[in-house]
Enzyme design. Structure first.
Site, mmCIF file in Angstrom:
data_model
loop_
_atom_site.group_PDB
_atom_site.id
_atom_site.type_symbol
_atom_site.label_atom_id
_atom_site.label_comp_id
_atom_site.label_asym_id
_atom_site.label_seq_id
_atom_site.Cartn_x
_atom_site.Cartn_y
_atom_site.Cartn_z
ATOM 1 N N CYS A 1 0.796 -1.227 0.000
ATOM 2 C CA CYS A 1 0.000 0.000 0.000
ATOM 3 C C CYS A 1 0.828 1.276 0.000
ATOM 4 O O CYS A 1 0.274 2.367 -0.154
ATOM 5 C CB CYS A 1 -0.937 0.006 1.205
ATOM 6 S SG CYS A 1 -0.104 0.317 2.793
ATOM 7 N N CYS B 1 -2.047 -1.206 6.151
ATOM 8 C CA CYS B 1 -2.837 -2.277 5.529
ATOM 9 C C CYS B 1 -2.755 -3.607 6.267
ATOM 10 O O CYS B 1 -3.475 -4.552 5.929
ATOM 11 C CB CYS B 1 -2.420 -2.469 4.076
ATOM 12 S SG CYS B 1 -0.765 -3.182 3.861
ATOM 13 N N ASP C 1 26.086 3.912 -14.198
ATOM 14 C CA ASP C 1 25.768 4.920 -13.192
ATOM 15 C C ASP C 1 26.487 4.589 -11.883
ATOM 16 O O ASP C 1 26.242 3.542 -11.280
ATOM 17 C CB ASP C 1 24.257 4.942 -12.982
ATOM 18 C CG ASP C 1 23.802 5.998 -11.985
ATOM 19 O OD1 ASP C 1 24.664 6.719 -11.452
ATOM 20 O OD2 ASP C 1 22.592 6.080 -11.748
#
EC number: 6.3.5.13
Length: 418
Positions: A200, A217, A337
């Protein structure tokens, strides 16, 4: 192999030939090129090679190769095992591994996180092993929440038995999609990628460790039946019996890997008293944790590809009097990266002599400078050894932490130590 259709037999044979040629010409171990050529001839070859076998698929951000090696060692209690335990964790490598062991009923395949749903669909494995998820190669891989969602959806469509680390909320959420699961309390040192509920988005309550739950939740850590106890160097089985590990591989991460391996072996009907002795025999995995002696100095090689891996490597360093070499590249297998360097806390290296190497040494040097860690630059491990020997004739040991291609370059210099 004789049970395969003729086209699949031809594809497998051509792939093995290409792999052999690659090895003979020094181009590599042939795992990728062999599988690639085989797939050109028979696109459905992986499914055909997997048919009739009891496969275990192993996927995670960190620890896949080591855990694959441990599980394969345990399963050899039952006979020959088809495995890619030295890497090559995409379908081309899986095809090579299965082609090389046509008579092995059991198999253990390391699987790249991104490819797990596809390989799960194609191979119909007996077991899927899930250990951890954290940021890694963000220029190539998906966001880890998306990976976990794809894992969960794929497992919901399968009847496979999942063996999963309940202490990692993302992994647990993915594993909850499965119909059958064995939950292991394997620990999670790196928590920076799992403070939010994957169900959630609420903020997880993560205490007392290793418990976690979502107040929003109600999602919570599953009840576990296996657990690793790092304080006593033991694994606790479903019958609450303690099994002292006494591994030859260092650190909490490898205790976690061993607990996962023992739980997986048990899913194959192999009890701890038969699996553990096989795990204890392993001293190195594809060069990881290997020590080589050069000019009278022991050089120990540690692989660390992302923040979670560097954190685990720092945890197994020798005392501060032992110098450490850090080496970072940014080639395609590493991810281009290098911003992840800023997620690592390097302050633990203060008070230790530190050397930096690799193609991106300046990125690493800036990060160390920011954390007020003194460092020296070098081009090669041998240069560091020469410098140290001149200044400290009694030096006996150096640790090396490197990311993927930097690690392979150093390993190749020493003859691809095992």
């Amino acid at each position: 192999m004789s049970e395969l259709p003729l086209r699949a037999q031809l594809a497998a044979a051509l792939g093995k030939g290409a792999a052999s040629l690659s090895r003979a010409t020094g181009r590599g171990d042939g795992s990728v090129i062999g599988g690639r050529i085989a797939l050109k001839v028979e696109p459905d070859l992986l499914a055909k090679l997997a048919r009739g076998r009891r496969l275990a698929l192993v996927s995670a951000t960190n620890g896949k190769t080591t855990t694959t090696r441990l599980i394969a060692a345990a399963l050899r209690e039952l006979g020959p095992v088809a495995t890619n335990e030295h890497g090559a964790n995409m379908p081309t490598g899986h095809i090579t591994a299965l082609s090389n062991a046509p008579d092995a009923r059991n198999g253990v395949l390391e699987v790249d996180e991104k490819y797990l749903p596809r390989v799960l669909r194609d191979t119909n494995p007996a077991v899927v092993v899930l250990m951890n998820l954290s940021r890694d190669q963000m220029d190539r891989a998906s966001e880890i929440n998306l990976l976990a969602k794809k894992w969960r959806e794929a497992l919901a469509l399968s009847e496979t038995h999942v063996v999963a680390n309940a202490d990692d909320p993302l992994v647990a959420w993915a594993g909850m999609g499965a119909h059958y699961a064995t939950w292991v309390s394997a620990g999670q040192r790196w928590k920076e990628d799992s403070w939010c509920c994957p169900e959630c988005g609420g903020h997880l309550k993560r205490e007392p460790d290793p418990h976690w739950e979502c107040p929003e939740c109600g999602m919570r850590r599953p009840e576990t039946t296996w657990a690793v106890d790092n304080r006593t160097d033991a694994v606790i089985d479903p019958y609450e019996q303690r099994w002292p590990l006494r591994l030859n591989l260092p650190g909490d991460a490898n205790r976690a890997n061993a607990a996962i391996a023992m739980a997986t072996a048990a899913a194959y009907g192999i009890p701890p008293e038969r699996s553990l002795p096989r795990l204890q025999e392993i001293r190195s995995v594809a060069g990881r944790y290997t020590s080589v002696v050069t000019d009278g100095v022991e050089v120990r090689l540690l692989l660390a590809k992302n923040p979670a891996g560097w954190l685990e490597s720092f945890a197994v360093l020798d005392p501060p009097r032992v110098p450490v070499i850090l080496s970072v590249n940014a080639q395609i297998p590493d991810g281009k990266d290098t911003s992840w360097l800023w997620d690592v806390d390097y302050t633990v290296l203060r008070g230790r002599r530190v050397f930096v190497m690799g193609e991106r040494r300046t990125d690493l040097a800036l990060r160390l400078e920011t954390d007020e860690v003194p460092f020296e630059t070098a081009d090669k491990v041998s240069d560091v050894i020469t410098r140290l020997k001149a200044e400290q004739p009694d030096i006996t040991k150096v640790d090396v932490i490197a990311n993927y291609t930097a690690f392979q370059q150093i390993r190749a210099h020493y003859g691809r130590v095992q």
